[in-house]
Motif scaffolding. Structure first.
Motif, mmCIF file in Angstrom:
data_model
loop_
_atom_site.group_PDB
_atom_site.id
_atom_site.type_symbol
_atom_site.label_atom_id
_atom_site.label_comp_id
_atom_site.label_asym_id
_atom_site.label_seq_id
_atom_site.Cartn_x
_atom_site.Cartn_y
_atom_site.Cartn_z
ATOM 1 N N ALA A 162 0.854 -1.191 0.000
ATOM 2 C CA ALA A 162 0.000 0.000 0.000
ATOM 3 C C ALA A 162 0.888 1.238 0.000
ATOM 4 O O ALA A 162 2.104 1.161 0.207
ATOM 5 C CB ALA A 162 -0.918 -0.006 1.224
ATOM 6 N N TRP A 163 0.260 2.387 -0.244
ATOM 7 C CA TRP A 163 0.985 3.655 -0.142
ATOM 8 C C TRP A 163 0.917 4.168 1.281
ATOM 9 O O TRP A 163 -0.073 3.951 1.989
ATOM 10 C CB TRP A 163 0.364 4.717 -1.062
ATOM 11 C CG TRP A 163 0.167 4.324 -2.483
ATOM 12 C CD1 TRP A 163 -1.015 4.095 -3.112
ATOM 13 C CD2 TRP A 163 1.183 4.130 -3.488
ATOM 14 N NE1 TRP A 163 -0.806 3.764 -4.428
ATOM 15 C CE2 TRP A 163 0.520 3.777 -4.690
ATOM 16 C CE3 TRP A 163 2.574 4.217 -3.483
ATOM 17 C CZ2 TRP A 163 1.215 3.527 -5.868
ATOM 18 C CZ3 TRP A 163 3.254 3.963 -4.650
ATOM 19 C CH2 TRP A 163 2.582 3.619 -5.830
ATOM 20 N N THR A 164 1.928 4.912 1.698
ATOM 21 C CA THR A 164 1.850 5.609 2.977
ATOM 22 C C THR A 164 0.982 6.859 2.804
ATOM 23 O O THR A 164 0.689 7.280 1.686
ATOM 24 C CB THR A 164 3.242 6.023 3.467
ATOM 25 O OG1 THR A 164 3.827 6.938 2.523
ATOM 26 C CG2 THR A 164 4.151 4.808 3.625
ATOM 27 N N LYS A 165 0.624 7.470 3.906
ATOM 28 C CA LYS A 165 -0.240 8.649 3.859
ATOM 29 C C LYS A 165 0.540 9.922 3.555
ATOM 30 O O LYS A 165 -0.012 10.880 2.988
ATOM 31 C CB LYS A 165 -0.958 8.814 5.202
ATOM 32 C CG LYS A 165 -1.920 9.995 5.255
ATOM 33 C CD LYS A 165 -2.581 10.112 6.622
ATOM 34 C CE LYS A 165 -3.535 11.299 6.669
ATOM 35 N NZ LYS A 165 -4.183 11.451 7.991
ATOM 36 N N ASP A 166 1.832 9.949 3.884
ATOM 37 C CA ASP A 166 2.546 11.209 3.957
ATOM 38 C C ASP A 166 2.738 11.931 2.630
ATOM 39 O O ASP A 166 2.882 13.146 2.606
ATOM 40 C CB ASP A 166 3.922 11.000 4.618
ATOM 41 C CG ASP A 166 4.767 9.963 3.883
ATOM 42 O OD1 ASP A 166 4.229 8.921 3.531
ATOM 43 O OD2 ASP A 166 5.968 10.226 3.680
ATOM 44 N N ARG A 167 2.724 11.231 1.501
ATOM 45 C CA ARG A 167 3.037 11.906 0.236
ATOM 46 C C ARG A 167 1.776 12.364 -0.496
ATOM 47 O O ARG A 167 1.613 13.535 -0.785
ATOM 48 C CB ARG A 167 3.880 11.000 -0.661
ATOM 49 C CG ARG A 167 4.514 11.736 -1.826
ATOM 50 C CD ARG A 167 5.471 10.844 -2.612
ATOM 51 N NE ARG A 167 6.597 10.390 -1.816
ATOM 52 C CZ ARG A 167 7.557 9.608 -2.273
ATOM 53 N NH1 ARG A 167 7.531 9.181 -3.538
ATOM 54 N NH2 ARG A 167 8.555 9.236 -1.493
ATOM 55 N N HIS A 168 0.899 11.431 -0.834
ATOM 56 C CA HIS A 168 -0.325 11.780 -1.572
ATOM 57 C C HIS A 168 -1.575 11.247 -0.875
ATOM 58 O O HIS A 168 -2.579 10.965 -1.528
ATOM 59 C CB HIS A 168 -0.262 11.238 -3.003
ATOM 60 C CG HIS A 168 0.879 11.770 -3.815
ATOM 61 N ND1 HIS A 168 1.024 13.106 -4.142
ATOM 62 C CD2 HIS A 168 1.960 11.137 -4.366
ATOM 63 C CE1 HIS A 168 2.133 13.274 -4.859
ATOM 64 N NE2 HIS A 168 2.714 12.102 -5.003
ATOM 65 N N ASN A 169 -1.482 11.076 0.429
ATOM 66 C CA ASN A 169 -2.646 10.671 1.237
ATOM 67 C C ASN A 169 -3.241 9.334 0.777
ATOM 68 O O ASN A 169 -4.402 9.231 0.395
ATOM 69 C CB ASN A 169 -3.722 11.759 1.210
ATOM 70 C CG ASN A 169 -4.759 11.569 2.302
ATOM 71 O OD1 ASN A 169 -4.505 10.910 3.311
ATOM 72 N ND2 ASN A 169 -5.943 12.134 2.102
ATOM 73 N N HIS A 170 -2.397 8.290 0.841
ATOM 74 C CA HIS A 170 -2.805 6.918 0.497
ATOM 75 C C HIS A 170 -3.140 6.726 -0.978
ATOM 76 O O HIS A 170 -3.843 5.796 -1.351
ATOM 77 C CB HIS A 170 -3.994 6.459 1.358
ATOM 78 C CG HIS A 170 -3.689 6.432 2.826
ATOM 79 N ND1 HIS A 170 -2.683 5.644 3.357
ATOM 80 C CD2 HIS A 170 -4.259 7.083 3.873
ATOM 81 C CE1 HIS A 170 -2.652 5.811 4.668
ATOM 82 N NE2 HIS A 170 -3.580 6.686 5.011
ATOM 83 N N VAL A 171 -2.634 7.627 -1.799
ATOM 84 C CA VAL A 171 -2.735 7.490 -3.260
ATOM 85 C C VAL A 171 -1.321 7.584 -3.808
ATOM 86 O O VAL A 171 -0.467 8.275 -3.243
ATOM 87 C CB VAL A 171 -3.625 8.593 -3.872
ATOM 88 C CG1 VAL A 171 -3.550 8.583 -5.387
ATOM 89 C CG2 VAL A 171 -5.065 8.413 -3.422
ATOM 90 N N GLY A 172 -1.042 6.871 -4.911
ATOM 91 C CA GLY A 172 0.275 6.955 -5.521
ATOM 92 C C GLY A 172 0.172 6.959 -7.030
ATOM 93 O O GLY A 172 -0.907 6.752 -7.605
#
Length: 212
Positions: A162-172
């Motif tokens: 999964a994506w982390t939240k810190d860059r694009h808020n759980h979107v990549g």
């Protein structure tokens, strides 16, 4: 209406205005970062395609260092080497850093470029002959619930990504071998990886990503 009541109303109105202003600025900044990240990946994808067009339809990850590629260096975990050999096609190392990535800073030139100046993973086995293979993408990943570590990510040991939240808020964002860029949510990332390997030979390591 007393002066005190008027002052209370003004304070409430001003506080709400400031709140909305901050919220709007944050949303605008996130949108600009998102657009720039997509632009980065499209430019990187174009650089890959231009480079392989001059090297027998192979990317730097698949050509030996002795022949101008970065195969051995990439295999050792050196993501930067892959981009250094494409310096002419990339023009600037700034596009290798996602604007929402607050961990690192831009490299000022390709000679000093290292993995800490890069925000994007690379699939060392991507090939233009399989246009829907994942080529690169945001590297802020959670693997089996833990932050991904630098080096080769072998999907045979991965049960959930999964994506982390810190860059694009759980979107990549992921770049495809055909040069396109896709937005993928954390909830659909696992299935997206599976669907992107359709038609790829099973001995092709589409299950590996190189994390800077």
């Amino acid at each position: 209406m007393t002066v005190i009541i008027v002052l209370v109303i003004l304070v409430v109105v001003l506080s709400r205005a400031l709140h909305f202003s901050y919220s709007d600025q944050r949303d605008i900044r996130s949108e600009v970062q998102r657009i720039n990240c997509i632009s980065n990946l499209k430019q990187i994808g174009l650089a890959f395609r231009l480079w392989e067009g001059d090297h027998n339809d192979k990317y730097p990850m698949q050509i030996s260092v002795t022949n101008g590629g970065a195969m051995e260096l990439v295999a050792a975990g050196n993501v930067a080497a892959c981009f250094q050999v494409m310096s002419n096609e990339l023009s600037t190392p700034k596009i290798l850093l996602c604007p929402a990535d607050t961990r690192w800073i831009w490299a000022t030139n390709f000679s000093t470029l290292n993995n800490s100046n890069i925000s994007y993973f690379v699939n060392p086995d991507a090939a233009e002959s399989y246009p829907q293979m994942i080529l690169d993408g945001d590297d802020n990943l959670l693997v089996n619930g833990k932050p991904v570590q630098p080096g080769i990510l072998d999907f045979r040991t991965v049960t959930n990504i999964a994506w982390t939240k810190d860059r694009h808020n759980h979107v990549g964002y992921i770049g495809m071998a055909d040069g396109s860029v896709q937005q993928i949510t954390s909830g659909s990332l696992n299935s997206a990886i599976g669907s992107c390997t359709n038609g790829v030979p099973t001995n092709n390591a589409a299950i590996r990503w190189l994390i800077p």
